[in-house]
Structures are given as C-alpha cells and as structure tokens.
Design a protein around this motif. Structure first.
Motif, short mmCIF file in Angstrom:
data_model
loop_
_atom_site.label_atom_id
_atom_site.label_comp_id
_atom_site.label_asym_id
_atom_site.label_seq_id
_atom_site.Cartn_x
_atom_site.Cartn_y
_atom_site.Cartn_z
N PHE A 181 35.30 37.59 49.46
CA PHE A 181 35.30 38.50 48.40
C PHE A 181 34.16 39.66 48.78
O PHE A 181 34.20 40.82 48.60
N SER A 182 32.97 39.07 49.42
CA SER A 182 32.03 39.83 50.02
C SER A 182 32.61 40.62 51.18
O SER A 182 32.10 41.91 51.20
N VAL A 183 33.15 40.13 51.87
CA VAL A 183 33.95 40.85 53.07
C VAL A 183 34.75 42.10 52.59
O VAL A 183 34.89 43.19 52.95
N LEU A 184 35.58 41.78 51.48
CA LEU A 184 36.67 42.60 50.84
C LEU A 184 35.82 43.75 50.15
O LEU A 184 36.23 45.05 50.50
N ALA A 185 34.67 43.44 49.58
CA ALA A 185 34.05 44.43 48.94
C ALA A 185 33.46 45.65 49.88
O ALA A 185 33.31 46.58 49.51
N SER A 206 43.09 31.81 39.30
CA SER A 206 42.66 30.81 38.63
C SER A 206 41.28 30.13 39.16
O SER A 206 40.45 29.85 38.14
N GLY A 207 41.20 29.67 40.28
CA GLY A 207 40.44 28.88 40.96
C GLY A 207 39.05 29.65 41.25
O GLY A 207 38.01 28.94 41.57
N ASP A 208 39.12 30.99 41.69
CA ASP A 208 38.00 31.81 42.18
C ASP A 208 37.80 33.11 41.38
O ASP A 208 36.99 33.75 42.05
N LEU A 209 38.25 33.31 40.23
CA LEU A 209 37.93 34.77 39.48
C LEU A 209 36.46 34.94 39.37
O LEU A 209 35.99 36.24 39.45
N GLU A 210 35.67 33.94 39.13
CA GLU A 210 34.12 34.25 39.08
C GLU A 210 33.79 34.94 40.43
O GLU A 210 32.95 35.98 40.22
N ASP A 211 33.85 34.20 41.43
CA ASP A 211 33.49 34.86 42.67
C ASP A 211 34.00 36.18 42.84
O ASP A 211 33.38 37.24 43.23
N ALA A 212 35.29 36.47 42.55
CA ALA A 212 35.88 37.70 42.80
C ALA A 212 35.09 38.83 41.99
O ALA A 212 34.93 40.09 42.17
N ILE A 213 35.01 38.51 40.59
CA ILE A 213 34.36 39.36 39.74
C ILE A 213 32.94 39.71 40.05
O ILE A 213 32.32 40.70 40.14
N ALA A 214 32.27 38.77 40.73
CA ALA A 214 30.86 38.86 41.10
C ALA A 214 31.05 39.99 42.37
O ALA A 214 29.76 40.60 42.35
N HIS A 215 32.03 40.17 43.02
CA HIS A 215 31.88 41.09 44.25
C HIS A 215 33.01 42.16 44.00
O HIS A 215 33.49 42.87 44.74
#
Length: 235
Positions: A181-185, A206-215
């Motif tokens: 998600f850092s690459v995506l950002a 479901s499994g990685d929404l926290e990382d996505a929101i952080a980025h």
C-alpha cells in the motif's frame, strides 16, 4: 442469534477497526467508506445490511449481480444503494454490467475502458470507474501494470462516457501489505497531479484494512469480516 443480529455485531466490529485505524493514522473515519462485498451472499443479507445503514455493495460476477440487484429492489423499493463491480469483466459483458453497476472498480486496460464507454452510452450519464492497479505487475491476477497506469488514466479521463474517480488495488499475497500500500500511495500521488478529481483509493480488505488506511485508502472492501464464510447466493 438472528442473521440481523449477527450482521449488526460484525458491522460494529468492522466499524470499530476502521475507527481505530483512522485514529492511529491521524485521519477522520468519515474519510473512509465501507464497501460491503456481498458476492456469493443472498439479496436478503444485502437488505439487512441496508437496514443497518450501509448503502454501498460490491459484486464480482455479472450474472449473480444482475439478479441480486433486482431482488434487492423488490425487497427494499425505497432504498437507493450504490452497486460496485469489483470482478474481472469480459468485454462482451460490458453492456450488462453497465445496466446495474453504479461504479466499475476494475478497469485495467484501454480495450475494457472502450467497451465500457460504448456500453455506457445508453445510461445518459457517465459511468464512474476506478483503474485497477497491479502492484506487482502479475497480469494473471488482473490489474494495470504501474508503468502503464498514467496512460490508462489519461485515456479514461478523455472518454465522455466514463468518469475517472480513482484507483483500486489488492495487496499481492507474497508482499507485505504495508509495503504494497506504500507503493500504491506513491502511484496515487503521481496520478493525482494530472487528475486531481481522482480522489478515491479503494484498498484494504478484511485482513489488511488497517495497513491500507494507514497509507491513504478512502474505501475498504470488506466481505468475510462482515458477512462471514462464503454462502450460496440466492437463485
């Protein structure tokens, strides 16, 4: 416990996760939309989620979705949900998809964009689309390779029948979600310089929404955590 109670409890837990993730990222929960992925679940579940306050639902198969949207409309005639297509689309299904989808989140090629634009002409209004970015470049999983993202965005933005509203991506299984998600950002940042109205970033499940929101995700697609294990859709 009734199905409504089960969904309500799951929804409360997912919303709490989103709120906690936003707090950790110093963001407002109002910045992150919850998109309920209702594929393989019956229209009755969609109706219950609508009763609980959700208004955006995602499907990944045209045949299932075209029937389910009708069933839902019959069950909740006063509701006005937004339906998203989040699956791969065969170009010969473009007209059918544009008949029920308010937004297509998986545009990954100029050929698909052109097919959707042609099919959307009957709508009387532009079709909202997201470009699906392939973070690792694996074409087998769908998505536009990152080096080709800008050209595809320009092509979509130049279509009078389509409206570019943002980017969608899935974190590759073999890549750390935070890294993905850092690459995506970084890609989103570059894309918005040329297309400032493309503000949607659909990332995180479901499994990685926290990382996505952080980025920077503005839309998380949640199925299992909200609805449970896969079920058969209604006929």
């Amino acid at each position: 416990m009734t199905r409504r109670d089960e969904l309500a409890a799951n929804l409360a837990e997912v919303r709490a996760r989103i709120e906690a993730a936003c707090q950790a990222a110093n963001r407002s929960p109002a910045e992150v939309e919850l998109l309920a992925v209702t594929k393989t679940f019956p229209a009755s579940d969609v109706a219950l989620l609508s009763d609980l306050g959700l208004s955006a639902f995602a499907e990944n198969r045209d045949q299932e979705a075209s029937g389910k949207t009708v069933e839902f409309a019959e069950a909740r005639p006063d509701a006005r949900p937004l339906w998203h297509m989040v699956g791969n689309i065969q170009r010969n299904k473009a007209r059918s998809v544009t008949s029920w989808a308010d937004r297509v989140d998986t545009v990954d090629s100029i050929r698909l964009a052109d097919a959707l634009a042609k099919a959307a002409a009957h709508r009387g209004r532009p079709l909202d689309v997201l470009i699906q970015a392939s973070i690792d470049g694996d074409s087998a999983r769908g998505g536009c390779p990152l080096p080709e993202l800008a050209a595809l965005a320009d092509h979509v933005a130049g279509s009078g029948e389509l409206r570019l509203v943002g980017v969608m991506a899935v974190a590759p299984r073999e890549m750390n979600p935070a890294r993905a998600f850092s690459v995506l950002a970084d890609e989103v940042y570059r894309l918005r310089r040329d297309h400032p109205a493309a503000t949607v970033v659909s990332a995180g499940m479901s499994g990685d929404l926290e990382d996505a929101i952080a980025h920077g995700s503005t839309c998380v697609r949640v199925g299992t955590a909200l609805l449970g294990g896969r079920r058969l859709a209604s006929p």
